[in-house]
Scaffold this motif. Structure first.
Motif, PDB file in Angstrom:
ATOM      1  N   VAL A 138       0.836  -1.195   0.000  1.00 10.81           N
ATOM      2  CA  VAL A 138       0.000   0.000   0.000  1.00 10.81           C
ATOM      3  C   VAL A 138       0.875   1.252   0.000  1.00 10.81           C
ATOM      4  CG1 VAL A 138      -1.858   1.219   1.189  1.00 10.81           C
ATOM      5  CG2 VAL A 138      -1.670  -1.270   1.394  1.00 10.81           C
ATOM      6  N   LEU A 139       0.458   2.250  -0.772  1.00  9.87           N
ATOM      7  CA  LEU A 139       1.100   3.567  -0.746  1.00  9.87           C
ATOM      8  C   LEU A 139       0.194   4.526   0.017  1.00  9.87           C
ATOM      9  CD1 LEU A 139       3.163   5.737  -1.702  1.00  9.87           C
ATOM     10  CD2 LEU A 139       1.728   5.994  -3.759  1.00  9.87           C
ATOM     11  N   ILE A 140       0.752   5.189   1.036  1.00  9.83           N
ATOM     12  CA  ILE A 140       0.054   6.260   1.740  1.00  9.83           C
ATOM     13  C   ILE A 140       0.784   7.552   1.390  1.00  9.83           C
ATOM     14  CG2 ILE A 140      -0.785   7.151   3.934  1.00  9.83           C
ATOM     15  CD1 ILE A 140      -1.902   4.375   3.250  1.00  9.83           C
ATOM     16  N   ASN A 141       0.148   8.410   0.625  1.00 12.93           N
ATOM     17  CA  ASN A 141       0.773   9.651   0.176  1.00 12.93           C
ATOM     18  C   ASN A 141       0.447  10.771   1.160  1.00 12.93           C
ATOM     19  OD1 ASN A 141       2.173  11.367  -1.644  1.00 12.93           O
ATOM     20  ND2 ASN A 141       0.236  12.087  -2.477  1.00 12.93           N
ATOM     21  N   GLY A 142       1.497  11.338   1.772  1.00 11.00           N
ATOM     22  CA  GLY A 142       1.294  12.303   2.844  1.00 11.00           C
ATOM     23  C   GLY A 142       1.152  11.580   4.166  1.00 11.00           C
ATOM     24  N   ALA A 143       2.076  10.654   4.430  1.00 10.66           N
ATOM     25  CA  ALA A 143       1.917   9.717   5.540  1.00 10.66           C
ATOM     26  C   ALA A 143       2.257  10.296   6.901  1.00 10.66           C
ATOM     27  CB  ALA A 143       2.768   8.468   5.283  1.00 10.66           C
ATOM     28  N   ALA A 144       2.932  11.434   6.966  1.00 14.17           N
ATOM     29  CA  ALA A 144       3.310  11.986   8.266  1.00 14.17           C
ATOM     30  C   ALA A 144       2.243  12.882   8.874  1.00 14.17           C
ATOM     31  CB  ALA A 144       4.625  12.753   8.155  1.00 14.17           C
ATOM     32  N   GLY A 145       1.290  13.329   8.065  1.00 18.75           N
ATOM     33  CA  GLY A 145       0.179  14.101   8.607  1.00 18.75           C
ATOM     34  C   GLY A 145      -0.711  13.216   9.463  1.00 18.75           C
ATOM     35  N   SER A 146      -1.612  13.825  10.195  1.00 21.36           N
ATOM     36  CA  SER A 146      -2.460  13.054  11.100  1.00 21.36           C
ATOM     37  C   SER A 146      -3.266  11.989  10.364  1.00 21.36           C
ATOM     38  CB  SER A 146      -3.398  13.994  11.854  1.00 21.36           C
ATOM     39  OG  SER A 146      -4.245  13.280  12.718  1.00 21.36           O
ATOM     40  N   LEU A 147      -3.901  12.361   9.249  1.00 21.45           N
ATOM     41  CA  LEU A 147      -4.701  11.415   8.473  1.00 21.45           C
ATOM     42  C   LEU A 147      -3.835  10.287   7.919  1.00 21.45           C
ATOM     43  CD1 LEU A 147      -7.454  10.714   7.200  1.00 21.45           C
ATOM     44  CD2 LEU A 147      -6.904  12.297   5.338  1.00 21.45           C
ATOM     45  N   GLY A 148      -2.692  10.647   7.343  1.00 27.68           N
ATOM     46  CA  GLY A 148      -1.808   9.648   6.776  1.00 27.68           C
ATOM     47  C   GLY A 148      -1.235   8.707   7.815  1.00 27.68           C
ATOM     48  N   ALA A 149      -0.870   9.237   8.972  1.00 27.59           N
ATOM     49  CA  ALA A 149      -0.294   8.398  10.023  1.00 27.59           C
ATOM     50  C   ALA A 149      -1.305   7.388  10.548  1.00 27.59           C
ATOM     51  CB  ALA A 149       0.228   9.273  11.161  1.00 27.59           C
ATOM     52  N   PHE A 150      -2.559   7.805  10.697  1.00 27.84           N
ATOM     53  CA  PHE A 150      -3.592   6.837  11.074  1.00 27.84           C
ATOM     54  C   PHE A 150      -3.707   5.748  10.002  1.00 27.84           C
ATOM     55  CE2 PHE A 150      -5.667  10.280  13.759  1.00 27.84           C
ATOM     56  CZ  PHE A 150      -5.467   9.619  14.964  1.00 27.84           C
ATOM     57  N   ALA A 151      -3.651   6.133   8.733  1.00 32.63           N
ATOM     58  CA  ALA A 151      -3.785   5.177   7.647  1.00 32.63           C
ATOM     59  C   ALA A 151      -2.637   4.177   7.639  1.00 32.63           C
ATOM     60  CB  ALA A 151      -3.860   5.909   6.306  1.00 32.63           C
ATOM     61  N   VAL A 152      -1.419   4.641   7.875  1.00 34.39           N
ATOM     62  CA  VAL A 152      -0.273   3.724   7.944  1.00 34.39           C
ATOM     63  C   VAL A 152      -0.514   2.670   9.019  1.00 34.39           C
ATOM     64  CG1 VAL A 152       2.151   3.531   8.632  1.00 34.39           C
ATOM     65  CG2 VAL A 152       1.453   5.350   7.068  1.00 34.39           C
ATOM     66  N   GLN A 153      -0.922   3.113  10.184  1.00 32.05           N
ATOM     67  CA  GLN A 153      -1.080   2.185  11.308  1.00 32.05           C
ATOM     68  C   GLN A 153      -2.236   1.207  11.088  1.00 32.05           C
ATOM     69  OE1 GLN A 153      -0.144   4.245  15.330  1.00 32.05           O
ATOM     70  NE2 GLN A 153      -0.702   5.910  13.928  1.00 32.05           N
ATOM     71  N   LEU A 154      -3.335   1.695  10.519  1.00 30.60           N
ATOM     72  CA  LEU A 154      -4.452   0.797  10.242  1.00 30.60           C
ATOM     73  C   LEU A 154      -4.097  -0.215   9.169  1.00 30.60           C
ATOM     74  CD1 LEU A 154      -7.517   3.220  10.355  1.00 30.60           C
ATOM     75  CD2 LEU A 154      -6.956   1.412  11.986  1.00 30.60           C
ATOM     76  N   ALA A 155      -3.384   0.220   8.123  1.00 26.68           N
ATOM     77  CA  ALA A 155      -2.980  -0.708   7.068  1.00 26.68           C
ATOM     78  C   ALA A 155      -2.113  -1.824   7.636  1.00 26.68           C
ATOM     79  CB  ALA A 155      -2.240   0.038   5.966  1.00 26.68           C
ATOM     80  N   LYS A 156      -1.180  -1.471   8.507  1.00 31.19           N
ATOM     81  CA  LYS A 156      -0.343  -2.492   9.136  1.00 31.19           C
ATOM     82  C   LYS A 156      -1.183  -3.422  10.009  1.00 31.19           C
ATOM     83  CE  LYS A 156       3.584  -2.772   9.099  1.00 31.19           C
ATOM     84  NZ  LYS A 156       4.495  -3.545   8.229  1.00 31.19           N
ATOM     85  N   HIS A 157      -2.089  -2.853  10.772  1.00 32.41           N
ATOM     86  CA  HIS A 157      -2.928  -3.671  11.656  1.00 32.41           C
ATOM     87  C   HIS A 157      -3.823  -4.610  10.862  1.00 32.41           C
ATOM     88  CE1 HIS A 157      -5.339  -4.843  15.075  1.00 32.41           C
ATOM     89  NE2 HIS A 157      -6.435  -4.397  14.487  1.00 32.41           N
ATOM     90  N   TRP A 158      -4.284  -4.166   9.690  1.00 33.25           N
ATOM     91  CA  TRP A 158      -5.160  -4.997   8.875  1.00 33.25           C
ATOM     92  C   TRP A 158      -4.396  -5.991   7.993  1.00 33.25           C
ATOM     93  CZ3 TRP A 158      -9.112  -0.712   7.011  1.00 33.25           C
ATOM     94  CH2 TRP A 158      -9.885  -0.320   8.102  1.00 33.25           C
ATOM     95  N   GLY A 159      -3.097  -6.062   8.159  1.00 32.31           N
ATOM     96  CA  GLY A 159      -2.341  -7.131   7.520  1.00 32.31           C
ATOM     97  C   GLY A 159      -1.573  -6.767   6.272  1.00 32.31           C
ATOM     98  N   ALA A 160      -1.491  -5.496   5.925  1.00 27.41           N
ATOM     99  CA  ALA A 160      -0.725  -5.125   4.736  1.00 27.41           C
ATOM    100  C   ALA A 160       0.716  -5.618   4.875  1.00 27.41           C
ATOM    101  CB  ALA A 160      -0.744  -3.618   4.533  1.00 27.41           C
TER     102      ALA A 160
END
Length: 305
Positions: free
Chosen positions: A145-167
């Protein structure tokens, strides 16, 4: 009560600290004494004159703010599960930049003891936004998965959820100064510069399957170039390009169930909430100025005594 309100439409300078009558909880509602309220681009859009397309009416002076945390101090008829003194976090479309907010009991959940007030006040909007987006594009085990703008609040939540969901692999774009932060969240960091698609190809020989865009630019272009199924690309930034690029339109509603899931992940130590800066309520205009720079990492919140 004191509230930070829009006295006219315009730039951050139209935010003023004013006195307004305290709201009263009606049937099915609770009143919350707000301890912290998150600041979002949504709020800035309302301040600039945009009206949300939910049958909502914006009336001046208007109190913005759509996420909060605080202590229940009134409970309306028919409410169960919460009592005066309950520590909660929740969401509303408007009116959260204030000492008190009244919401439906189905818009709040218990605040985990592990959360600070600032963290709790800043979870709802971006946390649920990331959840909605990643659910829509079907992130699951084995995905890259690519999260574009990953250090912002929205992006950081997305990184963590993607990892938790098994990416299997999460690639996050960010400025160089935020790369160690992304590594700490489990992402492979890359800068935004030209040639991003080629750099992604070099580290993902099997390709990438999905992308969540929060910043536009080279990151979105790379996602479109690399992902065959355009319905697995979601943007919460370049809305004007969705039709042109053939991307899916993602809509979803915040819910107490989704919020409770995120709160539980925090309790389990699986979801970090980075606070960029906390401003007192009277400096809401400065909070808006900071978020509109679109630089820096983490969440901006207002704190209320």
């Amino acid at each position: 009560m004191k509230a930070a309100a829009i006295t006219s439409f315009g730039g951050p300078e139209v935010m003023q600290l004013i006195e307004v009558p305290e709201p009263i909880a009606g049937p099915g509602q609770v009143r919350v004494r707000v301890k912290a309220a998150g600041v979002q681009h949504y709020d800035c859009a309302v301040r600039g004159g945009w009206t949300p397309a939910y049958g909502l009416t914006v009336r001046l002076p208007q109190i913005p703010g759509n996420e909060f945390a605080g202590i229940v101090d009134q409970v309306g008829e028919g409410v169960t599960g919460f009592a005066v003194g309950s520590e909660v976090l929740g969401f509303n479309l408007l009116n959260c930049y204030a000492e008190y907010v009244v919401v439906g009991a189905d818009q709040i959940v218990d605040k985990p003891a592990s959360m600070t007030w600032e963290e709790a006040g800043g979870l709802t909007g971006n946390g649920q936004g990331a959840h909605i987006a990643l659910q829509a594009i079907g992130i699951g085990p084995g995905d890259t998965v690519l999260i574009n703008g990953a250090a912002g609040s929205l992006g950081a939540f997305a990184v963590q959820l993607a990892k938790h969901w098994g990416a299997k692999t999460v690639i996050g774009t960010a400025s160089l100064r935020n790369h160690d932060y992304l590594r700490s969240l489990g992402a492979i960091p890359l800068t935004y510069e030209e040639g991003l698609a080629e750099r992604i190809r070099a580290i993902t020989p099997d390709g990438i399957q999905a992308a969540f865009d929060t910043a536009g630019g080279e990151g979105l272009e790379a996602a479109v170039a690399l992902i065959p199924d355009k319905k697995r690309i979601c943007t919460f930034f370049a809305y004007d390009r969705i039709e042109e690029l053939g991307l899916r339109v993602v809509r979803g509603e915040r819910s107490a169930a989704r919020l409770a899931e995120l709160a539980e992940l925090h309790t389990q130590g699986k979801l970090r909430i980075e606070i960029r800066e906390a401003f007192p309520l009277g400096r809401a205009a400065d909070a808006h100025r900071l978020i509109e720079t679109r630089h820096g990492r983490g969440k901006i919140v207002l704190t209320i005594d």
